[in-house]
Design a protein around this motif. Sequence first.
Motif, mmCIF file in Angstrom:
data_model
loop_
_atom_site.group_PDB
_atom_site.id
_atom_site.type_symbol
_atom_site.label_atom_id
_atom_site.label_comp_id
_atom_site.label_asym_id
_atom_site.label_seq_id
_atom_site.Cartn_x
_atom_site.Cartn_y
_atom_site.Cartn_z
ATOM 1 N N MET A 1 0.628 -1.320 0.010
ATOM 2 C CA MET A 1 -0.157 -0.255 0.188
ATOM 3 C C MET A 1 0.747 0.831 0.192
ATOM 4 O O MET A 1 2.141 1.370 -0.482
ATOM 5 C CB MET A 1 -1.041 -0.238 1.181
ATOM 6 N N ALA A 2 0.123 2.296 0.317
ATOM 7 C CA ALA A 2 0.519 4.021 0.570
ATOM 8 C C ALA A 2 2.275 3.634 0.773
ATOM 9 O O ALA A 2 2.394 3.308 1.729
ATOM 10 C CB ALA A 2 0.186 4.775 0.820
ATOM 11 N N ASP A 3 3.062 4.324 0.576
ATOM 12 C CA ASP A 3 4.660 4.227 0.581
ATOM 13 C C ASP A 3 4.437 5.808 1.980
ATOM 14 O O ASP A 3 4.306 6.328 1.553
ATOM 15 C CB ASP A 3 5.655 4.188 -0.240
ATOM 16 N N PRO A 4 4.385 5.374 3.158
ATOM 17 C CA PRO A 4 5.079 7.022 3.885
ATOM 18 C C PRO A 4 5.534 8.251 3.939
ATOM 19 O O PRO A 4 5.722 8.640 4.364
ATOM 20 C CB PRO A 4 4.757 6.088 5.841
ATOM 21 N N THR A 5 6.643 7.642 3.583
ATOM 22 C CA THR A 5 7.935 8.422 3.014
ATOM 23 C C THR A 5 7.699 9.156 1.635
ATOM 24 O O THR A 5 8.919 8.925 1.124
ATOM 25 C CB THR A 5 8.621 8.919 3.636
ATOM 26 N N PRO A 6 6.608 8.951 1.009
ATOM 27 C CA PRO A 6 6.854 9.193 -0.704
ATOM 28 C C PRO A 6 7.040 10.029 -1.766
ATOM 29 O O PRO A 6 7.756 10.120 -2.625
ATOM 30 C CB PRO A 6 4.561 9.006 -1.164
ATOM 31 N N HIS A 7 7.258 11.348 -0.350
ATOM 32 C CA HIS A 7 8.195 12.940 -1.328
ATOM 33 C C HIS A 7 8.636 13.491 -0.194
ATOM 34 O O HIS A 7 8.799 14.552 -0.395
ATOM 35 C CB HIS A 7 6.657 13.309 -1.597
ATOM 36 N N THR A 8 10.159 12.688 0.158
ATOM 37 C CA THR A 8 10.496 13.154 1.494
ATOM 38 C C THR A 8 11.799 13.987 0.886
ATOM 39 O O THR A 8 12.200 13.475 -0.322
ATOM 40 C CB THR A 8 11.436 12.218 2.248
ATOM 41 N N ALA A 9 11.828 15.114 0.897
ATOM 42 C CA ALA A 9 12.629 15.934 0.540
ATOM 43 C C ALA A 9 13.991 14.439 0.257
ATOM 44 O O ALA A 9 14.889 14.711 1.181
ATOM 45 C CB ALA A 9 12.675 16.991 1.193
ATOM 46 N N PRO A 10 14.465 14.973 -1.099
ATOM 47 C CA PRO A 10 15.581 14.161 -1.657
ATOM 48 C C PRO A 10 16.915 15.003 -0.840
ATOM 49 O O PRO A 10 16.910 16.234 -0.761
ATOM 50 C CB PRO A 10 15.401 14.570 -3.432
ATOM 51 N N MET A 74 0.317 9.520 -1.334
ATOM 52 C CA MET A 74 0.599 10.522 -0.592
ATOM 53 C C MET A 74 -0.856 10.845 0.052
ATOM 54 O O MET A 74 -0.036 10.793 1.559
ATOM 55 C CB MET A 74 1.169 11.931 -1.402
ATOM 56 N N VAL A 75 -2.287 11.200 0.183
ATOM 57 C CA VAL A 75 -3.208 12.158 0.908
ATOM 58 C C VAL A 75 -3.541 9.880 1.361
ATOM 59 O O VAL A 75 -3.217 10.799 3.230
ATOM 60 C CB VAL A 75 -4.374 11.962 0.405
ATOM 61 N N GLU A 76 -3.093 9.671 1.442
ATOM 62 C CA GLU A 76 -4.004 8.015 1.998
ATOM 63 C C GLU A 76 -2.297 7.785 3.198
ATOM 64 O O GLU A 76 -2.467 7.513 4.469
ATOM 65 C CB GLU A 76 -3.372 6.757 1.587
ATOM 66 N N ALA A 77 -1.075 7.860 3.058
ATOM 67 C CA ALA A 77 0.106 7.831 4.105
ATOM 68 C C ALA A 77 0.128 9.074 4.824
ATOM 69 O O ALA A 77 0.353 8.415 6.011
ATOM 70 C CB ALA A 77 1.167 8.753 2.922
ATOM 71 N N ALA A 103 -5.491 15.265 9.098
ATOM 72 C CA ALA A 103 -4.782 15.347 7.177
ATOM 73 C C ALA A 103 -5.179 16.137 6.407
ATOM 74 O O ALA A 103 -4.593 16.564 5.481
ATOM 75 C CB ALA A 103 -5.072 13.592 6.535
ATOM 76 N N TRP A 104 -6.307 16.452 6.280
ATOM 77 C CA TRP A 104 -7.503 17.363 5.164
ATOM 78 C C TRP A 104 -6.369 18.506 5.949
ATOM 79 O O TRP A 104 -6.694 19.381 4.399
ATOM 80 C CB TRP A 104 -8.364 17.578 5.483
ATOM 81 N N ASP A 105 -6.180 18.814 6.931
ATOM 82 C CA ASP A 105 -5.334 20.919 7.207
ATOM 83 C C ASP A 105 -4.465 20.833 6.457
ATOM 84 O O ASP A 105 -3.967 21.970 6.263
ATOM 85 C CB ASP A 105 -5.607 20.706 8.701
ATOM 86 N N ASP A 106 -3.735 20.413 5.979
ATOM 87 C CA ASP A 106 -2.373 20.220 5.709
ATOM 88 C C ASP A 106 -1.741 19.753 4.503
ATOM 89 O O ASP A 106 -0.572 19.671 3.681
ATOM 90 C CB ASP A 106 -0.825 19.647 6.998
ATOM 91 N N SER A 142 -10.864 -1.409 -0.906
ATOM 92 C CA SER A 142 -10.387 -2.413 0.158
ATOM 93 C C SER A 142 -8.974 -2.697 0.774
ATOM 94 O O SER A 142 -9.184 -3.557 1.453
ATOM 95 C CB SER A 142 -10.565 -3.386 -0.541
ATOM 96 N N GLU A 143 -8.208 -2.840 0.386
ATOM 97 C CA GLU A 143 -6.568 -2.645 1.165
ATOM 98 C C GLU A 143 -6.384 -1.995 2.543
ATOM 99 O O GLU A 143 -5.887 -2.239 2.788
ATOM 100 C CB GLU A 143 -5.549 -2.742 -0.706
ATOM 101 N N LEU A 144 -6.338 -0.937 1.410
ATOM 102 C CA LEU A 144 -6.491 -0.128 2.509
ATOM 103 C C LEU A 144 -7.127 0.374 4.286
ATOM 104 O O LEU A 144 -6.697 0.197 5.029
ATOM 105 C CB LEU A 144 -7.065 1.584 1.451
ATOM 106 N N GLU A 145 -8.934 -0.188 3.527
ATOM 107 C CA GLU A 145 -9.372 -0.706 4.558
ATOM 108 C C GLU A 145 -8.446 -1.602 5.935
ATOM 109 O O GLU A 145 -8.554 -1.392 7.016
ATOM 110 C CB GLU A 145 -10.755 -0.588 3.814
#
Length: 217
Positions: A1-10, A74-77, A103-106, A142-145
Motif C-alpha cells: 500500500m501507500a509508502d509513508p514517505t513518498p515525497h521526502t525531500a531528496p 500521498m494523501v493516504e500515507a 490530514a486534510w488540514d495540511d 479494500s486493501e487500505l481498509e
Amino acid sequence: MADPTPHTAPTSLRERKKQRTRDALIRAALELFTEQGYEATTIDEIAEAVDVSQRTYFRYFANKEEVAFAVQEMVEARFLEELSARPATEAPLTALRTAVMVAWDDIGSAIESVIPVELHMRSYQMIESTPALVAAHLRRSSELEEQIARLIARREGLDVDADPRPRVLVAALSGVMRVAGKVWGEGQDCSVASIRELTQSYLDHIGPAMEGDWRAR
C-alpha cells in the motif's frame, strides 16, 4: 500500500533530479488524463510531454494505473501517519475522525509540492468517472481498509481476526468517505476546503446514524 514517505525531500542532486522527473511525469499524466481521458492517453504521450523516453517512465511507474493514483497514495500515507501518531487514550472512532481532519488540514501544501490542488481534485473526479479506475480504486480502498483495521486493532490490543469491531468501524468510516467523495465530485466546488467541510459534516453523522432513532416523532 501507500509508502509513508513518498515525497521526502531528496538529499543529493541525483535524488532531487529523480524526484523532479517523477513529479513531472505525475503532473503530465494527470493533465492528459483529465483533458483527453484515461483510456485515450498512452504512456508514450506522457513520456513525450516530459521529454523522456518510455524506458525512463517505467523506472518510476509500472503502468498508467500507478501514476493515476500516485498523489492519492500521498494523501493516504499522510492519513496513516497521523493515525499512527494519535494518543492511545483516544477512542478508535475519535482517533480515526481526528486523523482524517488533521490530514486534510495540511495535505494541500503536500499535494502542491507535486501538482496544483485543483488538478488533484479534477483527477479525483476523473477517477470516479472512469470504469477501469473505479474498479482499481475499490480494490485499493479494500486493501487500505484492511491496513487501517489492523492498525486500529494493534493500538487497542485486539486480534483483528477474532474481534470484528476494527473492521466494522473502518468499513463505516470508508463508507462515509466514499459518500462524501461522490457528493463532492458531483458538485461545482472542487477545492480542498469544500471536500474537507463535506467530509467533516458526514463524519459528524456516523454516531447519530448508527445509534439514533430514525423514526419521526
